[in-house]
Design an enzyme around this catalytic site. Structure first.
Site, PDB file in Angstrom:
ATOM      1  N   ARG A 205       0.854  -1.182   0.000  1.00  0.00           N
ATOM      2  CA  ARG A 205       0.000   0.000   0.000  1.00  0.00           C
ATOM      3  C   ARG A 205       0.896   1.241   0.000  1.00  0.00           C
ATOM      4  O   ARG A 205       1.901   1.300   0.712  1.00  0.00           O
ATOM      5  CB  ARG A 205      -0.915   0.021   1.231  1.00  0.00           C
ATOM      6  CG  ARG A 205      -2.048  -0.998   1.173  1.00  0.00           C
ATOM      7  CD  ARG A 205      -3.112  -0.575   0.164  1.00  0.00           C
ATOM      8  NE  ARG A 205      -4.298  -1.398   0.225  1.00  0.00           N
ATOM      9  CZ  ARG A 205      -4.539  -2.453  -0.547  1.00  0.00           C
ATOM     10  NH1 ARG A 205      -3.636  -2.818  -1.441  1.00  0.00           N
ATOM     11  NH2 ARG A 205      -5.660  -3.140  -0.442  1.00  0.00           N
ATOM     12  N   GLU A 232      -1.203   8.216  -4.074  1.00  0.00           N
ATOM     13  CA  GLU A 232      -2.071   7.501  -5.014  1.00  0.00           C
ATOM     14  C   GLU A 232      -3.517   7.954  -4.864  1.00  0.00           C
ATOM     15  O   GLU A 232      -3.995   8.118  -3.733  1.00  0.00           O
ATOM     16  CB  GLU A 232      -1.938   5.996  -4.727  1.00  0.00           C
ATOM     17  CG  GLU A 232      -2.534   5.087  -5.758  1.00  0.00           C
ATOM     18  CD  GLU A 232      -2.229   3.616  -5.443  1.00  0.00           C
ATOM     19  OE1 GLU A 232      -3.184   2.819  -5.461  1.00  0.00           O
ATOM     20  OE2 GLU A 232      -1.063   3.280  -5.163  1.00  0.00           O
ATOM     21  N   HIS A 249       0.039   0.347  -9.593  1.00  0.00           N
ATOM     22  CA  HIS A 249      -0.732  -0.523  -8.688  1.00  0.00           C
ATOM     23  C   HIS A 249      -1.360  -1.693  -9.452  1.00  0.00           C
ATOM     24  O   HIS A 249      -2.564  -1.954  -9.357  1.00  0.00           O
ATOM     25  CB  HIS A 249      -1.811   0.290  -7.970  1.00  0.00           C
ATOM     26  CG  HIS A 249      -2.267  -0.356  -6.685  1.00  0.00           C
ATOM     27  ND1 HIS A 249      -2.811   0.364  -5.640  1.00  0.00           N
ATOM     28  CD2 HIS A 249      -2.264  -1.651  -6.261  1.00  0.00           C
ATOM     29  CE1 HIS A 249      -3.137  -0.442  -4.660  1.00  0.00           C
ATOM     30  NE2 HIS A 249      -2.811  -1.678  -5.008  1.00  0.00           N
TER      31      HIS A 249
END
Length: 375
Positions: A205, A232, A249
């Site tokens: 993450r 992000e 991602h």
């Protein structure tokens, strides 16, 4: 049954078999109005499932096709009697293969196979599988996970000991809880453990590492491999330039991972009583491939051969080059989401057939750990 889905969720035959209507929307755009008459909501990590979204819904089930659940207000679901499931492990192998390909691309596979230390933060579905692959390769694997008992041959270590390894890969769940919060767990204080000969891989993450820490690492010469980003879905141009391998991602974006995640949620809906289990008999065979290495140059260096195999199976540098086209201006949220939506799902190395002229016992064991079929 009406099912509302993030448009990036794979619509499998099993899901079609149980749903009378499937409505797909961009994940960040899903709102309360979309949930009218819906029985089930299937999301990914970009949709915040909270009181605001649920206030007028008559949902019986919420599922996320991810391992992480930080975007789900599980208390709100419990209060409303809404069944919930996530999909831990569905994309684990895809993420592990991303990490191994990145290590090969960075020229570090030979050191790993020679017994180098590799630090892994988080030993859940992804981290544990990565650890087993690294051990099979010959690495000394140090693991930090305060919530999991670490068994040999992995070595339980402090966060500082793990970050001091020459290669570090991050895979903890993202949370801000009172015990061992992971948000910003690698900040400026931790960046000092990284130097010019080190590699940091974040396919977990983005907020695990602060933007300032990444800049400090880059300035010290650390090789950065980033699939997830602090801001992000936006990526600033400076950070993109500082990263050796940059992807939007998509580490877990294989065909097998997408299908498995959806069908795991369908099984959970059946267990929650939304549909009969007999509807789950339809299956999809993931596409397979054959990698013929018999024409490769005779290289006595097993690490060189294996690096070629990992890169052949997943050339992560191609995804980097595609994202790098936007380096000058940076990546906007709209562009980031578009790159993920239109990403061509790849095949995993696991399950593929590898043809070779000969194989040593050690290499046979490594290929077995990678779950390839040897011919």
């Amino acid at each position: 049954m009406r099912v509302v889905c993030d448009e990036n969720i794979a619509i499998t035959p099993a899901l079609r078999a149980i749903a009378d209507e499937i409505a797909c929307y961009p994940g960040r755009a899903i709102c309360a109005e979309h949930l009218g008459g819906a029985d089930a909501l299937l999301v990914r990590s970009v949709t915040q499932v909270d009181e605001a979204l649920l206030r007028r819904a008559s949902l019986r089930f919420v599922g996320t096709a991810t391992a992480g659940v930080e975007h789900i207000d599980t208390d709100a679901l419990v209060e409303r009697g809404i069944a919930f499931a996530h999909a831990p492990g569905a994309n684990a192998n895809a993420v592990v293969e991303y990490v191994l390909s990145a290590i090969a691309h960075c020229g570090r596979l030979s050191s790993v196979m020679a017994g180098a230390k590799v630090g892994v933060v988080g030993c859940g579905a992804v981290g544990s599988r990565l650890c087993s692959r690294l051990v099979a390769l010959g690495a000394e694997v140090l693991v930090f996970d305060p919530f999991v008992a670490i068994a040999p041959p992995m070595v339980a270590a402090t966060l500082e000991e793990v970050l001091a390894c020459p290669i570090v890969s991050l895979h903890p769940a993202l949370h801000n809880g009172p015990e061992f919060p992971s948000c910003g767990m690698v900040g400026l204080a931790q960046a000092r453990y990284f130097g010019a000969d080190d590699v940091l891989i974040n396919a977990g993450r983005g907020p695990l590492v602060t933007r300032e820490a990444l800049s400090t690492m880059a300035a010290s010469g650390t090789t950065l491999v980033l699939d997830t980003w602090p801001s992000e879905p936006r990526i600033d141009s400076e950070l993109l330039r500082q990263t050796m391998l940059a992807t939007p991602h998509i580490a877990g974006y294989s065909q097998g991972a997408k299908l498995s995640a959806t069908d795991a949620l369908v099984r959970a809906m059946a267990e929650a009583g939304l549909c009969p289990e007999t509807d789950l008999t339809v299956a999809v065979e993931p596409f397979s491939n054959v990698i013929d290495t018999r024409q490769w140059s005779n290289n006595p260096d097993e690490s060189g051969w294996l690096a070629q195999l990992l890169i052949e199976a997943y050339p992560v540098a191609e995804d980097d080059r595609y994202l790098r086209r936007f380096e000058r201006l940076g990546v906007s949220a709209t562009l980031f989401d578009s790159l993920r939506k239109n990403y061509p799902l790849r095949a995993e190395l696991a399950g593929q057939t590898v043809k070779l002229s000969s194989v040593s016992p050690r290499l046979e064991g490594i290929l077995g750990s990678l779950q390839v079929i040897i011919e």
